[in-house]
Design a protein around this motif. Structure first.
Motif, short mmCIF file in Angstrom:
data_model
loop_
_atom_site.label_atom_id
_atom_site.label_comp_id
_atom_site.label_asym_id
_atom_site.label_seq_id
_atom_site.Cartn_x
_atom_site.Cartn_y
_atom_site.Cartn_z
N GLN A 26 0.82 -1.21 0.00
CA GLN A 26 0.00 0.00 0.00
C GLN A 26 0.86 1.26 0.00
N ASN A 27 1.93 1.26 0.79
CA ASN A 27 2.81 2.42 0.82
C ASN A 27 3.53 2.62 -0.51
N PHE A 28 3.90 1.52 -1.16
CA PHE A 28 4.55 1.63 -2.47
C PHE A 28 3.56 2.16 -3.50
N ARG A 29 2.34 1.67 -3.48
CA ARG A 29 1.31 2.17 -4.40
C ARG A 29 1.03 3.65 -4.17
N ASN A 30 1.03 4.06 -2.91
CA ASN A 30 0.78 5.47 -2.59
C ASN A 30 1.85 6.39 -3.18
N LEU A 31 3.08 5.91 -3.27
CA LEU A 31 4.12 6.72 -3.92
C LEU A 31 3.69 7.09 -5.33
N PHE A 32 3.07 6.15 -6.03
CA PHE A 32 2.66 6.37 -7.42
C PHE A 32 1.38 7.19 -7.51
N THR A 33 0.40 6.87 -6.68
CA THR A 33 -0.87 7.58 -6.78
C THR A 33 -0.75 9.03 -6.31
N GLU A 34 0.13 9.27 -5.35
CA GLU A 34 0.30 10.62 -4.83
C GLU A 34 1.47 11.35 -5.48
N LYS A 35 2.16 10.68 -6.41
CA LYS A 35 3.29 11.26 -7.15
C LYS A 35 4.36 11.81 -6.20
N ARG A 36 4.74 11.00 -5.21
CA ARG A 36 5.72 11.43 -4.22
C ARG A 36 7.04 10.69 -4.43
N TRP A 43 10.91 5.05 1.79
CA TRP A 43 10.24 3.75 1.67
C TRP A 43 11.27 2.63 1.64
N LEU A 44 12.34 2.82 0.86
CA LEU A 44 13.38 1.79 0.77
C LEU A 44 14.04 1.55 2.13
N GLU A 45 14.36 2.62 2.84
CA GLU A 45 15.00 2.48 4.15
C GLU A 45 14.07 1.79 5.15
N LYS A 46 12.79 2.09 5.07
CA LYS A 46 11.85 1.50 6.02
C LYS A 46 11.70 0.00 5.84
N TYR A 47 11.73 -0.46 4.58
CA TYR A 47 11.43 -1.87 4.32
C TYR A 47 12.63 -2.73 3.95
N GLU A 48 13.83 -2.18 3.92
CA GLU A 48 14.97 -3.00 3.50
C GLU A 48 15.39 -4.02 4.55
N GLU A 49 14.88 -3.93 5.76
CA GLU A 49 15.24 -4.87 6.82
C GLU A 49 14.23 -6.01 6.99
N ILE A 50 13.22 -6.07 6.15
CA ILE A 50 12.24 -7.16 6.24
C ILE A 50 12.93 -8.48 5.93
N ALA A 68 14.83 4.89 -12.89
CA ALA A 68 13.65 4.52 -13.67
C ALA A 68 12.39 4.52 -12.80
N VAL A 69 12.52 4.05 -11.57
CA VAL A 69 11.37 4.03 -10.66
C VAL A 69 10.93 5.45 -10.33
N VAL A 70 11.89 6.33 -10.08
CA VAL A 70 11.56 7.73 -9.79
C VAL A 70 10.82 8.35 -10.97
N LEU A 71 11.31 8.11 -12.18
CA LEU A 71 10.63 8.65 -13.36
C LEU A 71 9.23 8.07 -13.52
N SER A 72 9.07 6.78 -13.23
CA SER A 72 7.74 6.18 -13.36
C SER A 72 6.77 6.73 -12.32
N ILE A 73 7.29 7.15 -11.17
CA ILE A 73 6.43 7.77 -10.17
C ILE A 73 6.03 9.18 -10.62
N GLN A 74 6.99 9.91 -11.19
CA GLN A 74 6.75 11.31 -11.56
C GLN A 74 5.89 11.47 -12.80
N GLU A 75 6.07 10.61 -13.78
CA GLU A 75 5.40 10.79 -15.08
C GLU A 75 3.94 10.38 -15.02
N PRO A 76 3.08 11.05 -15.77
CA PRO A 76 1.65 10.72 -15.76
C PRO A 76 1.29 9.56 -16.68
#
Length: 113
Positions: A26-36, A43-50, A68-76
């Protein structure tokens, strides 16, 4: 739909690992839906210890392709429609494999929407 939502909540209550995974998704999806895109590092720091191998592999992949991930979050725009058509074509091809020639496949692709 309400039943599915209720089942989802019951699963989250009964299985703590699923709850953790659900939060991650859900947090990963929110990055995309909220364009953050700026929050990707957090997000990476929070979940890299799972302690899940497939989550670790996913996070390593995101880290390797961070730009590439940053661009995919930013682009519409998205390549989702293209991937949907490719999936449809492959399904038709698999169904017809060995049963018909190219012309039948072509006709089926052109006239099946």
């Amino acid at each position: 739909m309400e039943r599915i939502h209720q089942l989802h909540l019951e699963l989250l209550e009964g299985f703590p690992k699923i709850k953790e995974l659900d939060e991650l998704v859900q947090n990963f999806r929110n990055l995309f839906t909220e364009k953050r895109s700026g929050k990707l590092v957090d997000w990476l720091e929070k979940y890299e210890e799972i302690d899940s191998l497939f989550i670790q592999a996913f996070i390593r992949g995101v880290q390797q392709d961070r730009s590439a991930v940053v661009l995919s979050i930013q682009e519409p725009w998205s390549n989702g429609p293209v991937e949907g058509h490719v999936n449809r074509l492959k399904t038709i091809k698999r169904i017809m494999y060995g049963r018909a020639g190219f012309q039948v496949l072509k006709n089926r692709v052109l006239y099946e929407f």
